[in-house]
Write a protein that holds these residues in place. Structure first.
Motif, PDB file in Angstrom:
ATOM      1  N   ASP A   1       0.834  -1.202   0.000  1.00 36.01           N
ATOM      2  CA  ASP A   1       0.000   0.000   0.000  1.00 36.01           C
ATOM      3  C   ASP A   1       0.869   1.253   0.000  1.00 36.01           C
ATOM      4  O   ASP A   1       0.561   2.225  -0.691  1.00 36.01           O
ATOM      5  CB  ASP A   1      -0.930   0.007   1.224  1.00 36.01           C
ATOM      6  CG  ASP A   1      -2.082  -0.988   1.073  1.00 36.01           C
ATOM      7  OD1 ASP A   1      -2.338  -1.411  -0.079  1.00 36.01           O
ATOM      8  OD2 ASP A   1      -2.726  -1.313   2.080  1.00 36.01           O
ATOM      9  N   LYS A   2       1.952   1.226   0.787  1.00 34.90           N
ATOM     10  CA  LYS A   2       2.855   2.372   0.831  1.00 34.90           C
ATOM     11  C   LYS A   2       3.527   2.583  -0.537  1.00 34.90           C
ATOM     12  O   LYS A   2       3.659   3.714  -1.014  1.00 34.90           O
ATOM     13  CB  LYS A   2       3.940   2.165   1.899  1.00 34.90           C
ATOM     14  CG  LYS A   2       3.447   2.331   3.309  1.00 34.90           C
ATOM     15  CD  LYS A   2       4.590   2.110   4.282  1.00 34.90           C
ATOM     16  CE  LYS A   2       4.074   2.152   5.706  1.00 34.90           C
ATOM     17  NZ  LYS A   2       5.143   1.903   6.666  1.00 34.90           N
ATOM     18  N   VAL A   3       3.934   1.537  -1.176  1.00 26.95           N
ATOM     19  CA  VAL A   3       4.550   1.624  -2.501  1.00 26.95           C
ATOM     20  C   VAL A   3       3.531   2.163  -3.521  1.00 26.95           C
ATOM     21  O   VAL A   3       3.844   3.017  -4.346  1.00 26.95           O
ATOM     22  CB  VAL A   3       5.115   0.246  -2.936  1.00 26.95           C
ATOM     23  CG1 VAL A   3       5.527   0.263  -4.400  1.00 26.95           C
ATOM     24  CG2 VAL A   3       6.269  -0.150  -2.055  1.00 26.95           C
ATOM     25  N   PHE A   4       2.320   1.648  -3.428  1.00 29.93           N
ATOM     26  CA  PHE A   4       1.265   2.104  -4.333  1.00 29.93           C
ATOM     27  C   PHE A   4       0.999   3.599  -4.147  1.00 29.93           C
ATOM     28  O   PHE A   4       0.900   4.345  -5.115  1.00 29.93           O
ATOM     29  CB  PHE A   4      -0.017   1.296  -4.109  1.00 29.93           C
ATOM     30  CG  PHE A   4      -1.156   1.769  -4.953  1.00 29.93           C
ATOM     31  CD1 PHE A   4      -1.203   1.497  -6.320  1.00 29.93           C
ATOM     32  CD2 PHE A   4      -2.193   2.534  -4.406  1.00 29.93           C
ATOM     33  CE1 PHE A   4      -2.245   1.955  -7.090  1.00 29.93           C
ATOM     34  CE2 PHE A   4      -3.230   2.987  -5.184  1.00 29.93           C
ATOM     35  CZ  PHE A   4      -3.270   2.697  -6.530  1.00 29.93           C
ATOM     36  N   ILE A   5       0.868   4.029  -2.892  1.00 33.33           N
ATOM     37  CA  ILE A   5       0.591   5.434  -2.607  1.00 33.33           C
ATOM     38  C   ILE A   5       1.757   6.298  -3.086  1.00 33.33           C
ATOM     39  O   ILE A   5       1.565   7.348  -3.699  1.00 33.33           O
ATOM     40  CB  ILE A   5       0.305   5.633  -1.098  1.00 33.33           C
ATOM     41  CG1 ILE A   5      -1.046   5.006  -0.762  1.00 33.33           C
ATOM     42  CG2 ILE A   5       0.309   7.117  -0.734  1.00 33.33           C
ATOM     43  CD1 ILE A   5      -1.354   4.969   0.723  1.00 33.33           C
ATOM     44  N   ARG A   6       2.993   5.863  -2.809  1.00 34.94           N
ATOM     45  CA  ARG A   6       4.167   6.609  -3.255  1.00 34.94           C
ATOM     46  C   ARG A   6       4.201   6.700  -4.775  1.00 34.94           C
ATOM     47  O   ARG A   6       4.399   7.773  -5.356  1.00 34.94           O
ATOM     48  CB  ARG A   6       5.438   5.923  -2.750  1.00 34.94           C
ATOM     49  CG  ARG A   6       6.701   6.730  -3.103  1.00 34.94           C
ATOM     50  CD  ARG A   6       7.932   5.951  -2.882  1.00 34.94           C
ATOM     51  NE  ARG A   6       7.883   4.872  -3.877  1.00 34.94           N
ATOM     52  CZ  ARG A   6       8.723   3.853  -3.947  1.00 34.94           C
ATOM     53  NH1 ARG A   6       9.679   3.744  -3.072  1.00 34.94           N
ATOM     54  NH2 ARG A   6       8.610   2.932  -4.854  1.00 34.94           N
ATOM     55  N   ASN A   7       3.977   5.623  -5.455  1.00 33.80           N
ATOM     56  CA  ASN A   7       3.972   5.613  -6.926  1.00 33.80           C
ATOM     57  C   ASN A   7       2.828   6.463  -7.488  1.00 33.80           C
ATOM     58  O   ASN A   7       2.992   7.169  -8.480  1.00 33.80           O
ATOM     59  CB  ASN A   7       3.894   4.190  -7.460  1.00 33.80           C
ATOM     60  CG  ASN A   7       5.186   3.423  -7.276  1.00 33.80           C
ATOM     61  OD1 ASN A   7       6.222   4.017  -6.980  1.00 33.80           O
ATOM     62  ND2 ASN A   7       5.134   2.110  -7.425  1.00 33.80           N
ATOM     63  N   PHE A   8       1.679   6.379  -6.848  1.00 29.40           N
ATOM     64  CA  PHE A   8       0.529   7.161  -7.290  1.00 29.40           C
ATOM     65  C   PHE A   8       0.823   8.661  -7.140  1.00 29.40           C
ATOM     66  O   PHE A   8       0.549   9.446  -8.037  1.00 29.40           O
ATOM     67  CB  PHE A   8      -0.728   6.778  -6.499  1.00 29.40           C
ATOM     68  CG  PHE A   8      -1.938   7.565  -6.901  1.00 29.40           C
ATOM     69  CD1 PHE A   8      -2.584   7.316  -8.107  1.00 29.40           C
ATOM     70  CD2 PHE A   8      -2.432   8.598  -6.094  1.00 29.40           C
ATOM     71  CE1 PHE A   8      -3.688   8.050  -8.494  1.00 29.40           C
ATOM     72  CE2 PHE A   8      -3.521   9.341  -6.478  1.00 29.40           C
ATOM     73  CZ  PHE A   8      -4.160   9.065  -7.677  1.00 29.40           C
ATOM     74  N   LEU A   9       1.369   9.061  -5.985  1.00 30.81           N
ATOM     75  CA  LEU A   9       1.706  10.465  -5.765  1.00 30.81           C
ATOM     76  C   LEU A   9       2.776  10.943  -6.755  1.00 30.81           C
ATOM     77  O   LEU A   9       2.704  12.055  -7.283  1.00 30.81           O
ATOM     78  CB  LEU A   9       2.170  10.690  -4.316  1.00 30.81           C
ATOM     79  CG  LEU A   9       1.065  10.613  -3.262  1.00 30.81           C
ATOM     80  CD1 LEU A   9       1.661  10.750  -1.868  1.00 30.81           C
ATOM     81  CD2 LEU A   9       0.010  11.677  -3.501  1.00 30.81           C
ATOM     82  N   LEU A  10       3.765  10.112  -6.991  1.00 24.39           N
ATOM     83  CA  LEU A  10       4.804  10.437  -7.971  1.00 24.39           C
ATOM     84  C   LEU A  10       4.195  10.615  -9.362  1.00 24.39           C
ATOM     85  O   LEU A  10       4.522  11.555 -10.094  1.00 24.39           O
ATOM     86  CB  LEU A  10       5.871   9.340  -7.983  1.00 24.39           C
ATOM     87  CG  LEU A  10       7.093   9.593  -8.839  1.00 24.39           C
ATOM     88  CD1 LEU A  10       7.831  10.836  -8.369  1.00 24.39           C
ATOM     89  CD2 LEU A  10       8.010   8.396  -8.797  1.00 24.39           C
ATOM     90  N   PHE A  11       3.285   9.729  -9.734  1.00 25.71           N
ATOM     91  CA  PHE A  11       2.596   9.817 -11.022  1.00 25.71           C
ATOM     92  C   PHE A  11       1.792  11.117 -11.119  1.00 25.71           C
ATOM     93  O   PHE A  11       1.833  11.812 -12.130  1.00 25.71           O
ATOM     94  CB  PHE A  11       1.683   8.594 -11.209  1.00 25.71           C
ATOM     95  CG  PHE A  11       0.820   8.701 -12.431  1.00 25.71           C
ATOM     96  CD1 PHE A  11       1.352   8.518 -13.701  1.00 25.71           C
ATOM     97  CD2 PHE A  11      -0.535   8.989 -12.315  1.00 25.71           C
ATOM     98  CE1 PHE A  11       0.549   8.618 -14.819  1.00 25.71           C
ATOM     99  CE2 PHE A  11      -1.333   9.102 -13.434  1.00 25.71           C
ATOM    100  CZ  PHE A  11      -0.791   8.913 -14.698  1.00 25.71           C
ATOM    101  N   VAL A  12       1.064  11.482 -10.056  1.00 24.07           N
ATOM    102  CA  VAL A  12       0.249  12.692 -10.047  1.00 24.07           C
ATOM    103  C   VAL A  12       1.143  13.930 -10.176  1.00 24.07           C
ATOM    104  O   VAL A  12       0.839  14.868 -10.928  1.00 24.07           O
ATOM    105  CB  VAL A  12      -0.627  12.752  -8.774  1.00 24.07           C
ATOM    106  CG1 VAL A  12      -1.264  14.126  -8.607  1.00 24.07           C
ATOM    107  CG2 VAL A  12      -1.706  11.684  -8.830  1.00 24.07           C
TER     108      VAL A  12
END
Length: 161
Positions: A7-18
């Motif tokens: 979940d932390k990796v997903f959130i980090r990747n999602f924020l980076l993508f945004v």
């Protein structure tokens, strides 16, 4: 534990993508706005060029009309042709003034206008000379005058082209 790490990796990747997406969109918007300003400046230059071309074409037409009206006056003695000649002469002066205003930013066009103005003065002086004869006489001098007037007209049109 693995689920929390994912979940932390997903959130980090999602924020980076945004953040990357927002940055790219921002650059695209900036690019389009700056390109639109440049395009507006280019459009203004094109419109200005068409204005100069239009004035130059009108000038050539008026010079020819001026000569035709003066010839009509010489052939018929009709004051209406003389009035038309005077109108055309005033219009030519107005078009030369308009061209002078439109080409203030271009030294080479200004020098061509000065040359054109000199030819125009000689041209109109020669036409005035011919029109002042009462009645016009047909002689070898008249034929030379016609030749000189045509040469001056051609010079004006050549410089104007």
């Amino acid at each position: 534990m693995q689920r929390a790490d994912m979940d932390k990796v997903f959130i980090r990747n999602f924020l980076l993508f945004v953040v990357l997406l927002t940055t790219c969109v921002g650059f695209l918007i900036y690019y389009f706005i700056s390109s639109d300003k440049k395009l507006g400046k280019i459009d203004d230059k094109v419109v200005h060029t068409y204005q100069v071309i239009s004035e130059a074409e009108k000038l050539a037409t008026r010079v020819k009309g001026m000569l035709a009206a003066q010839r009509g006056y010489l052939l018929t003695g009709d004051k209406e042709f003389r009035d038309e000649y005077d109108d055309k002469k005033a219009e030519v002066s107005e078009h030369i003034a308009a061209l002078t205003d439109l080409t203030q930013d271009n030294a080479s066009q200004q020098s061509r206008l000065e040359e054109l103005r000199a030819y125009y003065i000689n041209f109109s002086d020669k036409l005035e000379e011919r029109a002042s004869e009462k009645p016009p006489t047909a002689s070898s001098q008249t034929l030379e005058d016609v030749s000189e007037v045509n040469r001056l007209k051609d010079d004006i049109i050549r410089i104007n082209a």
